[in-house]
Design a protein around this motif. Structure first.
Motif, PDB file in Angstrom:
ATOM      1  N   THR A  87       0.647  -1.274  -0.015  1.00 19.32           N
ATOM      2  CA  THR A  87      -0.079   0.058  -0.141  1.00 19.32           C
ATOM      3  C   THR A  87       0.878   1.287   0.029  1.00 19.32           C
ATOM      4  OG1 THR A  87      -0.162   0.058   2.595  1.00 19.32           O
ATOM      5  CG2 THR A  87      -2.006  -1.265   1.319  1.00 19.32           C
ATOM      6  N   ALA A  88       0.445   2.169  -0.516  1.00 18.34           N
ATOM      7  CA  ALA A  88       0.981   3.584  -0.800  1.00 18.34           C
ATOM      8  C   ALA A  88       0.440   4.646  -0.001  1.00 18.34           C
ATOM      9  CB  ALA A  88       1.284   3.706  -2.247  1.00 18.34           C
ATOM     10  N   GLY A  89       1.065   5.514   0.860  1.00 15.36           N
ATOM     11  CA  GLY A  89       0.742   6.581   1.460  1.00 15.36           C
ATOM     12  C   GLY A  89       0.575   7.682   0.652  1.00 15.36           C
ATOM     13  N   SER A  90       0.104   8.817   1.102  1.00 13.69           N
ATOM     14  CA  SER A  90       0.111  10.066   0.420  1.00 13.69           C
ATOM     15  C   SER A  90       1.319  10.745   0.082  1.00 13.69           C
ATOM     16  CB  SER A  90      -0.854  11.148   1.091  1.00 13.69           C
ATOM     17  OG  SER A  90      -0.187  11.458   2.447  1.00 13.69           O
ATOM     18  N   SER A  91       2.511  10.348   0.877  1.00 13.63           N
ATOM     19  CA  SER A  91       3.915  10.930   0.528  1.00 13.63           C
ATOM     20  C   SER A  91       4.512   9.990  -0.370  1.00 13.63           C
ATOM     21  CB  SER A  91       4.392  10.764   1.910  1.00 13.63           C
ATOM     22  OG  SER A  91       4.606   9.678   2.375  1.00 13.63           O
ATOM     23  N   ALA A  92       4.000   8.997  -0.956  1.00 14.46           N
ATOM     24  CA  ALA A  92       4.607   8.086  -1.777  1.00 14.46           C
ATOM     25  C   ALA A  92       4.856   8.937  -3.172  1.00 14.46           C
ATOM     26  CB  ALA A  92       4.074   6.618  -1.856  1.00 14.46           C
ATOM     27  N   VAL A  93       5.993   8.639  -3.764  1.00 16.34           N
ATOM     28  CA  VAL A  93       6.097   9.195  -5.095  1.00 16.34           C
ATOM     29  C   VAL A  93       5.770   8.269  -6.210  1.00 16.34           C
ATOM     30  CG1 VAL A  93       7.839  10.158  -6.696  1.00 16.34           C
ATOM     31  CG2 VAL A  93       8.038  10.494  -4.277  1.00 16.34           C
ATOM     32  N   ALA A  94       5.069   8.784  -7.076  1.00 11.42           N
ATOM     33  CA  ALA A  94       4.664   7.783  -8.393  1.00 11.42           C
ATOM     34  C   ALA A  94       5.766   7.166  -8.930  1.00 11.42           C
ATOM     35  CB  ALA A  94       3.660   8.352  -9.075  1.00 11.42           C
ATOM     36  N   GLY A  95       5.599   5.964  -9.320  1.00 14.14           N
ATOM     37  CA  GLY A  95       6.911   5.369 -10.019  1.00 14.14           C
ATOM     38  C   GLY A  95       7.064   4.081  -9.996  1.00 14.14           C
ATOM     39  N   THR A  96       8.177   3.137 -10.363  1.00 16.54           N
ATOM     40  CA  THR A  96       8.104   1.922 -10.826  1.00 16.54           C
ATOM     41  C   THR A  96       9.531   1.387  -9.779  1.00 16.54           C
ATOM     42  OG1 THR A  96       7.257   1.827 -12.596  1.00 16.54           O
ATOM     43  CG2 THR A  96       8.528  -0.074 -11.934  1.00 16.54           C
ATOM     44  N   TYR A  97       9.252   0.610  -8.797  1.00 16.55           N
ATOM     45  CA  TYR A  97      10.471   0.121  -8.010  1.00 16.55           C
ATOM     46  C   TYR A  97      10.677  -1.534  -8.110  1.00 16.55           C
ATOM     47  CZ  TYR A  97       8.700   4.786  -5.941  1.00 16.55           C
ATOM     48  OH  TYR A  97       8.476   5.927  -5.946  1.00 16.55           O
ATOM     49  N   THR A  98      11.884  -1.850  -7.511  1.00 20.25           N
ATOM     50  CA  THR A  98      11.912  -3.173  -7.306  1.00 20.25           C
ATOM     51  C   THR A  98      11.999  -3.545  -5.745  1.00 20.25           C
ATOM     52  OG1 THR A  98      14.296  -3.071  -7.739  1.00 20.25           O
ATOM     53  CG2 THR A  98      13.198  -3.336  -9.396  1.00 20.25           C
TER      54      THR A  98
END
Length: 517
Positions: A87-98
Motif C-alpha cells: 500500500t502507498a501513503g500520500s507521501s509516496a512518489v509515483a513510479g516503478t520500484y523493485t
C-alpha cells in the motif's frame, strides 16, 4: 384557580354557563393569537435547526476536501503478490520500484517433546513421575539484543501445569520486556514456548529437574528455532527489520514470503508500481459536488417554499372538529413557507455560490489541452459548472474534463481546493467554503439555537421571542381568570336578586291569598 363559588341558574332559569363561555371565547382571542404565534415560532425554529443539521453534515465533507491527503491517494500493484502486499501513503512518489525478500522475520520458539504425563494432572507432582515439593525453572529470552531471565518457582504438590503456564505468561520484569508466551496442549502432551515478537533472538531453558521433566530444556526439546529479522531489498539496496511490516519511501510492505532465488541464491526482485489514484480523486470531488447540490437544494426548498398565510395553527377546539387526516393536511400547509425569502438563508446560498465560482489566485501548474494551456484556478476549468437553471445554484460535473485535469495537473487541482493563506480571498475553494459553512451555522444558531445544546437557557433570537410570549400568555391566563370570575360574580348577584324577588313574590301571593279568605 378561582375559589369563587359558582351556582347554576336555578332561580332565573338562564343557562349562563354557556353565555359566560361565549363571552370568554371572545376574551381569549388575543391569547389564542399568541399561542398560534408561539407555535409558528417553534416551527420556524425546527426548520432552522434542520438546515443546520444539513450544514453540519456538509461541513464534514468539506473538511475532507481541505486535506491534501484526499488528492494524494495512491494505488499500487506488485507483480509477485506471493511475497508481499503493498500500500502507498500520500507521501509516496509515483513510479516503478523493485522489491525482493531474502528471508522473513520470525520469532524464536521451543517445541517440547512428548512429556509422557500421568493420567492425573491435578498437580505437577501427580502429572510428572518423580517430581515433588518446590521446583524451579529458569527461562531466558534474548530479543533484538536485550536479554531477560527469570526463574519460576512452583509448589508441585499443590500447583498444576496450568499454574506454571500462567506464571510464565503473566510475568512482568522490573526492566526490559518479556515477550515469551507458554502453552500446554493436553492432547499432544507437549509444552510450547514462543516469542510474541519477531526479530533476532532466542529462547533458552536451563537444564533442571522440572525443565527436563517437561522436556523443554535446551538440548532436550523437540525443536528450537531462533528468531531472525526480515531481510529484503528495495531498489537493490538491502534493509532489515524486526517485523514483516515495513515502510520505505511512503510505501508499506507486508511481507508474506521469501522471493524465488536465482542460480547464485540471490532473491529475484519483483516490480512494484505506484500511481496517482485518479479514480479516487475524481470520486471524492464528484461526491463533494453531489453533497453541495443536495445541501443548496435543501436550503432553496425552504427559501422558495409556498406560504399559506390563511392556514394558522389549529386550536384545541378546532382539532376536535377535524379528522386526523384533515389535521395533518392543515398542519402541513400551516408549516409551509415559514422561511420563505428568509434573509439568512438567501445570504447562505449567495455566499456559497460566490465561493464555488471564485478564482483562486496563485494556483501554479496547468496543463495543455488542444494546444492551449488550461490553468486550474477555478472549478469551471476542471469541468464543474453551473446547471442550465442558473437560479438553482446547483453544479454539474463533466467527468471527462475533471479526469483530464486530475491526471494532467494533480498539483493544480489539489491547490485549487486546499491552497492555504491568511486572507479569505486567497484561500482554496474548500477552505473558503468551510469558513462559509461555519459562519452560516453560527448565524442560524444565533437565530434559532440548537436542539443538541445542553444549556438550560436558549438565548437565540427565536428562543427569546418564545420566552416573551410565554410571559405574556401567563399574564393573559391571570387576566382571563379575573374576567371569568367577574362574570360569575355578576351572574351570581343576578341569581341572588332574582331569588329574593321570587321569595318576595311568593310572600305577597301568600298574603293576598290570606286576605281573600
Amino acid at each position: 384557580m378561582s375559589s369563587l363559588l359558582r351556582v347554576s341558574g336555578l332561580a332565573s332559569g338562564i343557562d349562563y354557563e354557556s353565555m359566560i363561555k361565549q363571552l370568554m371565547d371572545a376574551q381569549r382571542a388575543p391569547a389564542i393569537k399568541l399561542q398560534q404565534d408561539r407555535q409558528i415560532l417553534e416551527w420556524r425554529q425546527e426548520d432552522y435547526r434542520d438546515i443546520n443539521n444539513t450544514l453540519r453534515t456538509f461541513r464534514d465533507t468539506v473538511f475532507q476536501m481541505k486535506l491534501q491527503s484526499t488528492y494524494l491517494t495512491k494505488k499500487t500493484t506488485i507483480a509477485d503478490g506471493n511475497i508481499a502486499t503493498v500500500t502507498a501513503g500520500s507521501s509516496a512518489v509515483a513510479g516503478t520500484y523493485t522489491f525482493a525478500v531474502d528471508k522473513m522475520a520470525v520469532g524464536a520458539s521451543i517445541t517440547g517433546k512428548v512429556i509422557g504425563s500421568n493420567i492425573d494432572k491435578s498437580t505437577l507432582g501427580t502429572q510428572l513421575s518423580g517430581i515433588s515439593g518446590e521446583q524451579s525453572i529458569t527461562i531466558s529470552q534474548t530479543l533484538n539484543g536485550q536479554t531477560v531471565t527469570n526463574t519460576f518457582t512452583i509448589d508441585t504438590s499443590s500447583k498444576s501445569i496450568y499454574d506454571l503456564i500462567n506464571s510464565i505468561n503473566n510475568y512482568v520484569p522490573a526492566s526490559g520486556t518479556w515477550k515469551v508466551k507458554a502453552s500446554y496442549d493436553a492432547n499432544l502432551d507437549r509444552v510450547f514456548l514462543i516469542s510474541t515478537e519477531t526479530g533476532d533472538g532466542n529462547i533458552t531453558v536451563d537444564t533442571g529437574t522440572l525443565a527436563d521433566a517437561l522436556k523443554i530444556s535446551t538440548g532436550n526439546s523437540e525443536t528450537t528455532i531462533s528468531g531472525q529479522n526480515a531481510v529484503y531489498y528495495f531498489n537493490g539496496v538491502q534493509y532489515s527489520s524486526t517485523s514483516n511490516t515495513t515502510t520505505i519511501n511512503g510505501i508499506t510492505f507486508n511481507i508474506k514470503g521469501a522471493s524465488a532465488k536465482d542460480a547464485y541464491n540471490n532473491a529475484i526482485p519483483t516490480t512494484v508500481t505506484v500511481n496517482n489514484d485518479t479514480d479516487a480523486v475524481v470520486e471524492a470531488i464528484t461526491e463533494f459536488i453531489d453533497k453541495y447540490n443536495s445541501t443548496v437544494e435543501t436550503i432553496a426548498n425552504k427559501l422558495y417554499e409556498k406560504r399559506y398565510s390563511e392556514y394558522l395553527p389549529l386550536t384545541d377546539e378546532q382539532r376536535g372538529k377535524l379528522t386526523d387526516d384533515q389535521i395533518d393536511q392543515w398542519t402541513k400547509k400551516a408549516k409551509s413557507g415559514l422561511l420563505r425569502n428568509d434573509t439568512i438563508l438567501s445570504g447562505i446560498v449567495s455566499n456559497v455560490r460566490m465561493t464555488m465560482s471564485a478564482v483562486v489566485p496563485g494556483v501554479s501548474g496547468g496543463y495543455v489541452d488542444n494546444g492551449q494551456t488550461v490553468y486550474t484556478d477555478r472549478l469551471s476549468k476542471i469541468g464543474i459548472t453551473t446547471t442550465a437553471d442558473y437560479m438553482s445554484a446547483k453544479l454539474e460535473v463533466n467527468e471527462d474534463q475533471l479526469r483530464a485535469a486530475v491526471e494532467k495537473d494533480p498539483e493544480g487541482v489539489m491547490s485549487l481546493f486546499t491552497k492555504s493563506s491568511g486572507e479569505y480571498d486567497q484561500m482554496g475553494i474548500a477552505l473558503r467554503l468551510y469558513t462559509d459553512v461555519n459562519n452560516a451555522m453560527d448565524k442560524i444558531f444565533n437565530q434559532a439555537g440548537s436542539s443538541s445544546d445542553y444549556n438550560l437557557v436558549d438565548n437565540s433570537f427565536i428562543g427569546k421571542e418564545i420566552k416573551d410570549i410565554d410571559s405574556r400568555l401567563a399574564d393573559w391566563d391571570d387576566r382571563l381568570q379575573q374576567i371569568e370570575d367577574r362574570y360569575y360574580r355578576r351572574f351570581n348577584a343576578m341569581e341572588q336578586a332574582i331569588q329574593q324577588l321570587n321569595q318576595q313574590s311568593a310572600w305577597l301571593m301568600q298574603q293576598f291569598g290570606g286576605n281573600s279568605q
